[in-house]
Design an enzyme around this catalytic site. Structure first.
Site, PDB file in Angstrom:
ATOM      1  N   PRO A  11       0.792  -1.221   0.000  1.00  0.00           N
ATOM      2  CA  PRO A  11       0.000   0.000   0.000  1.00  0.00           C
ATOM      3  C   PRO A  11       0.830   1.281   0.000  1.00  0.00           C
ATOM      4  CG  PRO A  11      -0.138  -1.085   2.141  1.00  0.00           C
ATOM      5  CD  PRO A  11       0.575  -2.020   1.203  1.00  0.00           C
ATOM      6  N   ASN A  12       0.294   2.232  -0.738  1.00  0.00           N
ATOM      7  CA  ASN A  12       0.816   3.599  -0.859  1.00  0.00           C
ATOM      8  C   ASN A  12       2.079   3.704  -1.696  1.00  0.00           C
ATOM      9  OD1 ASN A  12      -1.269   4.811   0.731  1.00  0.00           O
ATOM     10  ND2 ASN A  12      -0.276   3.911   2.518  1.00  0.00           N
ATOM     11  N   ARG A  19       4.391  10.871  -2.020  1.00  0.00           N
ATOM     12  CA  ARG A  19       4.260  10.626  -0.583  1.00  0.00           C
ATOM     13  C   ARG A  19       5.620  10.751   0.100  1.00  0.00           C
ATOM     14  NH1 ARG A  19       4.075   5.165   2.543  1.00  0.00           N
ATOM     15  NH2 ARG A  19       3.503   5.934   4.595  1.00  0.00           N
ATOM     16  N   TYR A  24      10.959   8.616   1.150  1.00  0.00           N
ATOM     17  CA  TYR A  24      10.913   7.614   0.084  1.00  0.00           C
ATOM     18  C   TYR A  24      11.586   8.058  -1.211  1.00  0.00           C
ATOM     19  CZ  TYR A  24       7.557   5.519   3.230  1.00  0.00           C
ATOM     20  OH  TYR A  24       6.952   4.963   4.331  1.00  0.00           O
ATOM     21  N   ASN A  75       8.134  -5.598  -1.049  1.00  0.00           N
ATOM     22  CA  ASN A  75       8.068  -4.476  -0.125  1.00  0.00           C
ATOM     23  C   ASN A  75       6.625  -4.457   0.372  1.00  0.00           C
ATOM     24  OD1 ASN A  75       7.812  -2.062   1.230  1.00  0.00           O
ATOM     25  ND2 ASN A  75       9.095  -0.922  -0.199  1.00  0.00           N
ATOM     26  N   ALA A  78       3.054  -0.970   4.640  1.00  0.00           N
ATOM     27  CA  ALA A  78       2.374  -0.980   5.944  1.00  0.00           C
ATOM     28  C   ALA A  78       1.945  -2.383   6.371  1.00  0.00           C
ATOM     29  CB  ALA A  78       1.159  -0.055   5.916  1.00  0.00           C
ATOM     30  N   GLU A 102      12.669  -9.490   1.479  1.00  0.00           N
ATOM     31  CA  GLU A 102      11.887  -8.357   1.966  1.00  0.00           C
ATOM     32  C   GLU A 102      12.722  -7.092   1.772  1.00  0.00           C
ATOM     33  OE1 GLU A 102       9.746  -6.902   6.132  1.00  0.00           O
ATOM     34  OE2 GLU A 102      11.339  -8.408   6.205  1.00  0.00           O
ATOM     35  N   HIS A 104      12.676  -2.674   2.024  1.00  0.00           N
ATOM     36  CA  HIS A 104      12.053  -1.420   2.451  1.00  0.00           C
ATOM     37  C   HIS A 104      12.922  -0.277   1.968  1.00  0.00           C
ATOM     38  CE1 HIS A 104       9.044  -3.403   4.880  1.00  0.00           C
ATOM     39  NE2 HIS A 104      10.004  -4.232   5.241  1.00  0.00           N
ATOM     40  N   ARG A 111      12.393   4.742  12.274  1.00  0.00           N
ATOM     41  CA  ARG A 111      11.196   5.567  12.157  1.00  0.00           C
ATOM     42  C   ARG A 111      10.271   5.339  13.354  1.00  0.00           C
ATOM     43  NH1 ARG A 111       8.729   4.698   6.659  1.00  0.00           N
ATOM     44  NH2 ARG A 111       7.659   6.643   7.178  1.00  0.00           N
TER      45      ARG A 111
END
Length: 149
Positions: A11-12, A19, A24, A75, A78, A102, A104, A111
Site C-alpha cells: 500500500p501507498n 508521498r 521515500y 516491499n 504498511a 523483503e 524497504h 522511524r
C-alpha cells in the site's frame, strides 16, 4: 532462458515521488519498474513489478508464486507490521524453497515505533532496508545468487 521474479509492492507505494519524498525519495513507481526490469535483465532475470493497496491481491500473488515456482522480492509497506495473512502467504513461498527477499526503501527501525516490528522478516529469506531503490537491486542480486548457489 531467464528466471521470472515478481517484485511485489504494498500500500501507498503507487504514490512514490509524491508521498513523503524526504523518506521515500522523489522517484516514482514507473522509475522503480524500469530500474528493476533493467537490473533483472543484467542478472538474467525476467522481472515483473506489481503494486497494490489491496492485501488480498498481494496474498493471491504470493499463492501464484508458489504454484508457479516464482521467486519474490517484496516491499510489504504498511502490511509489514500487522498482516498475518501476508506473513502466512510469505511462509508458503519460503516453505516451497523459493527465495523471498523483503525490501524497504526507508529503514523502518529508524522511524516510528510501530514500524520496528515486521511479521514478514521472520519468514523472509533476507531483508534489505534503508537503501532506497538500490535495495531492490540488492534484493534481485540476492535472488540471482540464491538461484545459482
Amino acid at each position: 532462458m531467464s528466471t521470472k521474479v515478481i517484485v511485489v509492492n504494498g500500500p501507498n507505494l503507487g504514490r512514490l515521488g509524491v508521498r513523503e519524498p524526504d523518506v521515500y525519495g522523489h522517484q516514482d513507481l514507473e522509475t522503480l519498474r524500469r530500474d528493476c526490469t533493467e537490473w533483472g535483465r543484467e542478472l538474467g532475470l525476467e522481472v515483473e513489478v506489481r503494486q497494490t493497496d489491496d492485501e488480498a491481491e498481494i496474498i493471491g500473488w504470493m499463492h501464484r508464486a508458489v504454484d508457479e515456482q516464482t521467486p519474490v522480492v517484496m516491499n510489504p509497506a504498511a502490511f509489514t507490521h500487522y498482516s498475518y495473512g501476508l506473513s502466512d502467504a510469505a511462509h508458503m513461498v519460503t516453505d516451497a524453497g523459493l527465495p523471498l527477499m523483503e525490501v524497504h526503501i526507508s529503514n523502518p527501525a529508524s522511524r516510528d515505533a510501530f514500524r520496528r516490528y515486521s511479521v514478514i522478516s521472520p519468514v523472509a529469506t533476507g531483508t534489505i532496508t534503508g537503501m532506497g531503490f538500490y535495495g531492490y537491486r540488492l534484493a534481485l542480486e540476492s535472488v540471482a545468487h540464491l538461484l545459482n548457489d
